[in-house]
Motif scaffolding. Structure first.
Motif, mmCIF file in Angstrom:
data_model
loop_
_atom_site.group_PDB
_atom_site.id
_atom_site.type_symbol
_atom_site.label_atom_id
_atom_site.label_comp_id
_atom_site.label_asym_id
_atom_site.label_seq_id
_atom_site.Cartn_x
_atom_site.Cartn_y
_atom_site.Cartn_z
ATOM 1 N N PRO A 17 93.450 33.615 -46.505
ATOM 2 C CA PRO A 17 92.226 34.169 -47.085
ATOM 3 C C PRO A 17 92.395 34.423 -48.585
ATOM 4 N N GLY A 18 91.462 33.936 -49.366
ATOM 5 C CA GLY A 18 91.539 34.111 -50.811
ATOM 6 C C GLY A 18 92.201 32.946 -51.513
ATOM 7 N N GLY A 19 92.770 32.008 -50.769
ATOM 8 C CA GLY A 19 93.290 30.764 -51.315
ATOM 9 C C GLY A 19 94.399 30.876 -52.332
ATOM 10 N N ALA A 20 94.455 29.863 -53.195
ATOM 11 C CA ALA A 20 95.503 29.749 -54.207
ATOM 12 C C ALA A 20 94.863 29.585 -55.577
ATOM 13 N N MET A 21 95.443 30.222 -56.591
ATOM 14 C CA MET A 21 94.918 30.190 -57.950
ATOM 15 C C MET A 21 95.492 29.001 -58.717
ATOM 16 N N THR A 22 94.615 28.151 -59.218
ATOM 17 C CA THR A 22 95.051 27.022 -60.034
ATOM 18 C C THR A 22 94.745 27.300 -61.503
ATOM 19 N N VAL A 23 95.472 26.623 -62.368
ATOM 20 C CA VAL A 23 95.247 26.761 -63.804
ATOM 21 C C VAL A 23 93.905 26.130 -64.188
ATOM 22 N N GLN A 24 93.607 24.963 -63.635
ATOM 23 C CA GLN A 24 92.467 24.176 -64.086
ATOM 24 C C GLN A 24 91.115 24.608 -63.521
ATOM 25 N N VAL A 25 91.058 24.982 -62.242
ATOM 26 C CA VAL A 25 89.748 25.224 -61.612
ATOM 27 C C VAL A 25 89.626 26.569 -60.902
ATOM 28 N N GLY A 26 90.603 27.441 -61.066
ATOM 29 C CA GLY A 26 90.542 28.725 -60.379
ATOM 30 C C GLY A 26 91.005 28.592 -58.935
ATOM 31 N N THR A 47 102.238 21.683 -57.917
ATOM 32 C CA THR A 47 100.861 21.219 -57.924
ATOM 33 C C THR A 47 100.253 21.397 -56.546
ATOM 34 N N ILE A 48 98.938 21.474 -56.546
ATOM 35 C CA ILE A 48 98.217 21.711 -55.303
ATOM 36 C C ILE A 48 96.918 20.921 -55.372
ATOM 37 N N ARG A 49 96.496 20.400 -54.233
ATOM 38 C CA ARG A 49 95.248 19.639 -54.184
ATOM 39 C C ARG A 49 94.649 19.794 -52.800
ATOM 40 N N TYR A 50 93.371 19.502 -52.716
ATOM 41 C CA TYR A 50 92.744 19.444 -51.411
ATOM 42 C C TYR A 50 93.345 18.253 -50.678
ATOM 43 N N THR A 51 93.766 18.459 -49.438
ATOM 44 C CA THR A 51 94.366 17.378 -48.669
ATOM 45 C C THR A 51 93.398 16.199 -48.590
ATOM 46 N N GLY A 52 93.902 15.017 -48.938
ATOM 47 C CA GLY A 52 93.099 13.811 -48.934
ATOM 48 C C GLY A 52 92.468 13.488 -50.279
ATOM 49 N N ALA A 53 92.487 14.451 -51.193
ATOM 50 C CA ALA A 53 91.911 14.221 -52.525
ATOM 51 C C ALA A 53 92.955 13.640 -53.462
ATOM 52 N N GLU A 54 92.507 13.007 -54.511
ATOM 53 C CA GLU A 54 93.406 12.413 -55.504
ATOM 54 C C GLU A 54 93.803 13.428 -56.577
ATOM 55 N N LEU A 59 99.495 25.000 -59.848
ATOM 56 C CA LEU A 59 99.410 26.348 -59.296
ATOM 57 C C LEU A 59 99.736 27.312 -60.432
ATOM 58 N N GLU A 60 98.959 28.386 -60.548
ATOM 59 C CA GLU A 60 99.179 29.362 -61.613
ATOM 60 C C GLU A 60 100.642 29.815 -61.608
ATOM 61 N N GLY A 61 101.261 29.791 -62.784
ATOM 62 C CA GLY A 61 102.672 30.158 -62.923
ATOM 63 C C GLY A 61 103.582 28.955 -63.092
ATOM 64 N N SER A 62 103.048 27.765 -62.877
ATOM 65 C CA SER A 62 103.830 26.533 -63.004
ATOM 66 C C SER A 62 103.694 26.000 -64.419
ATOM 67 N N PRO A 63 104.753 25.454 -64.990
ATOM 68 C CA PRO A 63 106.096 25.260 -64.430
ATOM 69 C C PRO A 63 106.867 26.576 -64.394
ATOM 70 N N VAL A 64 107.911 26.577 -63.584
ATOM 71 C CA VAL A 64 108.694 27.781 -63.349
ATOM 72 C C VAL A 64 110.177 27.412 -63.319
ATOM 73 N N LEU A 79 105.041 27.893 -50.344
ATOM 74 C CA LEU A 79 104.297 27.707 -49.091
ATOM 75 C C LEU A 79 103.943 29.048 -48.461
ATOM 76 N N ARG A 80 104.894 29.961 -48.432
ATOM 77 C CA ARG A 80 104.615 31.302 -47.882
ATOM 78 C C ARG A 80 103.488 31.974 -48.653
ATOM 79 N N ALA A 81 103.540 31.894 -49.974
ATOM 80 C CA ALA A 81 102.527 32.544 -50.807
ATOM 81 C C ALA A 81 101.142 31.946 -50.566
ATOM 82 N N VAL A 82 101.050 30.631 -50.517
ATOM 83 C CA VAL A 82 99.744 29.985 -50.324
ATOM 84 C C VAL A 82 99.217 30.255 -48.917
#
Length: 99
Positions: A17-26, A47-54, A59-64, A79-82
């Protein structure tokens, strides 16, 4: 199931619930594909993407910096965090101001 491609680990998961925060699109939610890649300089890009999307997003905080446990330990922590959601960011980093 984790796939290993050279210096990168990838998993398909469902964001909590509440998903994952990305740098580019929130925040993004739902079925996601997470990749943690060793950049070869002591840091990793997550990096993170919708499964099946290009299109993928950082992910906020990357690179680390890679932790003592290496790429596998970082990938498991991401993975645990997301899966937990709550606008997840790379573990050990801070969310942007205002969140």
């Amino acid at each position: 199931m984790t796939t290993h491609d050279g210096d990168a680990l990838t998993d398909e998961i469902i964001a909590g619930p509440g998903g994952a925060m990305t740098v580019q699109v929130g925040v993004i939610t739902g079925d996601l594909t997470v990749t943690t890649a060793d950049r070869g300089d002591g840091t990793a890009r997550v990096t993170i993407r919708y499964t099946g999307a290009e299109e993928c997003y950082d992910l906020e905080g990357s690179p680390v910096p890679l932790p003592p446990g290496g790429l596998c330990a970082l990938h498991r922590a991401v993975l645990r965090a997301v899966r937990a959601g709550h606008s997840a960011v790379v573990p050990g980093t801070s969310a942007p101001p205002g969140l």
